[in-house]
Design a protein around this motif. Structure first.
Motif, PDB file in Angstrom:
ATOM      1  N   LEU A  79       0.832  -1.207   0.000  1.00 17.24           N
ATOM      2  CA  LEU A  79       0.000   0.000   0.000  1.00 17.24           C
ATOM      3  C   LEU A  79       0.866   1.257   0.000  1.00 17.24           C
ATOM      4  CD1 LEU A  79      -3.007   1.090   0.362  1.00 17.24           C
ATOM      5  CD2 LEU A  79      -2.399   1.341   2.772  1.00 17.24           C
ATOM      6  N   LEU A  80       1.960   1.216   0.754  1.00 18.78           N
ATOM      7  CA  LEU A  80       2.790   2.419   0.901  1.00 18.78           C
ATOM      8  C   LEU A  80       3.879   2.514  -0.166  1.00 18.78           C
ATOM      9  CD1 LEU A  80       3.211   2.617   4.791  1.00 18.78           C
ATOM     10  CD2 LEU A  80       1.356   3.453   3.354  1.00 18.78           C
ATOM     11  N   GLY A  81       4.044   1.444  -0.941  1.00 13.83           N
ATOM     12  CA  GLY A  81       5.059   1.489  -1.995  1.00 13.83           C
ATOM     13  C   GLY A  81       6.449   1.126  -1.498  1.00 13.83           C
ATOM     14  N   SER A  82       6.535   0.331  -0.426  1.00 13.98           N
ATOM     15  CA  SER A  82       7.837  -0.142   0.053  1.00 13.98           C
ATOM     16  C   SER A  82       8.001  -1.597  -0.375  1.00 13.98           C
ATOM     17  CB  SER A  82       7.904  -0.041   1.582  1.00 13.98           C
ATOM     18  OG  SER A  82       9.007  -0.776   2.065  1.00 13.98           O
ATOM     19  N   SER A  83       9.207  -1.976  -0.764  1.00 13.81           N
ATOM     20  CA  SER A  83       9.415  -3.376  -1.153  1.00 13.81           C
ATOM     21  C   SER A  83       9.815  -4.218   0.055  1.00 13.81           C
ATOM     22  CB  SER A  83      10.501  -3.455  -2.228  1.00 13.81           C
ATOM     23  OG  SER A  83      11.673  -2.845  -1.711  1.00 13.81           O
ATOM     24  N   SER A 209      -2.652   7.396  -4.133  1.00 14.13           N
ATOM     25  CA  SER A 209      -1.609   6.390  -3.921  1.00 14.13           C
ATOM     26  C   SER A 209      -0.403   7.005  -3.213  1.00 14.13           C
ATOM     27  CB  SER A 209      -1.205   5.844  -5.289  1.00 14.13           C
ATOM     28  OG  SER A 209      -0.268   4.830  -5.127  1.00 14.13           O
ATOM     29  N   ILE A 210       0.057   6.306  -2.188  1.00 14.59           N
ATOM     30  CA  ILE A 210       1.261   6.716  -1.451  1.00 14.59           C
ATOM     31  C   ILE A 210       2.425   5.954  -2.072  1.00 14.59           C
ATOM     32  CG2 ILE A 210       2.422   6.469   0.785  1.00 14.59           C
ATOM     33  CD1 ILE A 210      -0.400   6.723   2.070  1.00 14.59           C
ATOM     34  N   ALA A 298      -2.566  -3.310  -8.619  1.00 14.85           N
ATOM     35  CA  ALA A 298      -4.013  -3.190  -8.391  1.00 14.85           C
ATOM     36  C   ALA A 298      -4.307  -1.973  -7.519  1.00 14.85           C
ATOM     37  CB  ALA A 298      -4.538  -4.458  -7.731  1.00 14.85           C
ATOM     38  N   LEU A 299      -3.457  -1.738  -6.514  1.00 13.56           N
ATOM     39  CA  LEU A 299      -3.672  -0.589  -5.619  1.00 13.56           C
ATOM     40  C   LEU A 299      -3.440   0.726  -6.358  1.00 13.56           C
ATOM     41  CD1 LEU A 299      -2.000  -2.099  -2.419  1.00 13.56           C
ATOM     42  CD2 LEU A 299      -4.424  -1.487  -2.682  1.00 13.56           C
ATOM     43  N   THR A 300      -2.457   0.736  -7.233  1.00 17.50           N
ATOM     44  CA  THR A 300      -2.221   1.961  -8.022  1.00 17.50           C
ATOM     45  C   THR A 300      -3.437   2.227  -8.913  1.00 17.50           C
ATOM     46  OG1 THR A 300       0.109   1.380  -8.008  1.00 17.50           O
ATOM     47  CG2 THR A 300      -0.524   3.094  -9.543  1.00 17.50           C
TER      48      THR A 300
END
Ligand SMILES: Cc1ncc(COP(=O)(O)O)c(C=O)c1O
Length: 413
Positions: A79-83, A209-210, A298-300
């Motif tokens: 969700l936050l864009g961290s791998s 989107s974060i 999907a979240l993006t």
């Protein structure tokens, strides 16, 4: 790509069926907490039935519980864009996490260091830093905002930023007037002088989107109860920083990530609900974009669609509010600049107090908040204390028909 349909979304939210004295309830209180989809309600109770156990046991319920918690870390990282799922951790709420984190961070500061906060922010991203700076003997600068459109004074920010700045604390979006701050520009400037950046994404999270990786922020906080989940706070930090900062922790709690920042036993059932909220969003994303191959994709997709839909609904609300003679809108109203705001619209009424407006709307089943919403410096700066503002908060489950009902009610005041 299918088109966004709020009615498809609404069927997932049982609370939206609520009636109030013969009217369907209109939930415009999202900025203070969104409603939750059925999947979240079920996941919380399912956790308590199936695997209600503490962390680290050798028996099946504890192992299942731990596996679920790990899945939740992965989902929040997406969700936050961290791998890296180890870079996100949970806590009671954003305010408590920020207070705890600010004390740890301030142990690395000293007299002569400087911290920058803003007058636009919720106090949870102001006072923890002011108090931490006081304890460390550091100086605090408060960056102001333009009164005409409630956007940050970026020239003032550039003036107070210096090699002495250790931290810039800024919100992604204002929970009172909806302004989206140019966080990437702020982060680039802060990093250029060696300062770190703490982002408050609590208000931004349900709308857009974060991306902590693209933004390159050092820390980011949000709260699941604003993005269709239960009452849980979330904090992200860059791994080397989370590993090296002096965390306040008990013995023999783990010293690895994310455990070193999660004090005590968490609300496991709540974390199960956070996972289900992200599952809802990603299912909606896959419904809209069946070619999305990862959860992040999907979240993006879902946030692209939510942003487009909310911008249209917000534009309609702003345009129609401007026709009501006694209503004044605080914040960005220019239709060309709607990409600089979320559809959280703050108004005052020339003839009625904000409390009176909220009460009149509540009688008709329209739920809005009046006051300062803890964005206290903002309302003080605008001279709006103690009455504050009326906040009309749109989320992706709100419809044009609901906005029409709100406008009719405001016309009828
Ligand atoms: C922008 C913003 N920041 C911080 C908070 C505080 O969040 P929490 O209730 O999780 O402490 C809120 C809550 O309304 C908020 O809107």
């Amino acid at each position: 790509m299918s088109s966004f349909d709020p009615h498809w979304c609404r069927q997932h939210f049982p609370a939206l069926a609520r009636q109030h004295e013969g009217h369907s309830a209109v939930f415009l209180d999202g900025p203070a907490g969104s409603q939750v989809p059925r999947g979240v309600i079920e996941a919380i109770s399912q956790y308590l039935v199936d695997c209600n156990a503490n962390h680290g046991g050798v028996f099946v319920t504890s192992m299942e519980s731990d596996a679920l918690l790990e899945r939740a870390h992965h989902a929040v990282a997406d969700l936050l864009g961290s791998s890296d799922p180890g870079t996100v951790f949970f806590g009671q709420n954003m305010t408590s996490l920020t207070f705890a984190f600010s004390r740890a961070l301030a142990r690395t500061w000293q007299a002569g260091d400087e911290v920058i906060v803003t007058r636009l922010d919720h106090d949870a991203n102001v006072t923890p830093w002011v108090l931490a700076a006081r304890d460390a003997g550091a100086t605090v600068h408060q960056v102001g905002f333009r009164h005409d459109d409630c956007t940050l004074q970026l020239d003032e920010f550039a003036r107070v930023l210096s090699p002495r700045t250790r931290l810039v604390a800024v919100g992604c979006a204002s929970n009172a007037v909806g302004t989206i701050n140019p966080v990437q520009e702020i982060i680039t400037q802060a990093h250029a002088v060696g300062a770190q950046v703490f982002l408050d994404a609590v208000h931004y999270a349900p709308h857009a989107s974060i991306d902590v990786t693209a933004w390159d922020c050092d820390y980011l906080a949000c709260s699941a109860y604003k993005f269709f989940g239960p009452h849980i706070g979330i904090l992200y930090g860059k791994r080397p920083l989370l590993e090296s900062l002096p965390a306040y922790k008990v013995r023999p709690a783990p010293d690895d990530l994310p455990g070193r920042w999660m004090t005590g036993t968490q609300s496991h059932e709540g974390i199960a609900g956070v996972l289900a909220a992200i599952d809802y969003l990603s299912a909606l994303g896959r419904h809209l974009n069946p070619t999305a191959s990862t959860r992040r994709e999907a979240l993006t997709s879902v946030f692209d669609a939510i942003q487009r839909y909310e911008r249209g609904l917000g534009a309609y609300l702003l345009e129609e509010l401007a026709r009501i003679p006694d209503v004044r809108i605080w914040g960005i109203t220019d239709p060309q600049r709607l990409h600089q705001r979320v559809p959280t619209v703050a108004i005052t009424h020339a003839q009625r107090s904000s409390q009176e407006v909220a009460t009149a709307l509540a009688r008709q089943g329209i739920f809005v908040w009046a006051g300062n919403f803890y964005a206290l410096t903002l309302t003080e700066t605008l001279g709006l204390e103690p009455d504050g503002l009326v906040r009309l908060g749109l989320l992706h489950y709100n419809t044009r028909a609901e906005v029409e009902r709100l406008l009719d009610a405001l016309h009828g005041l």
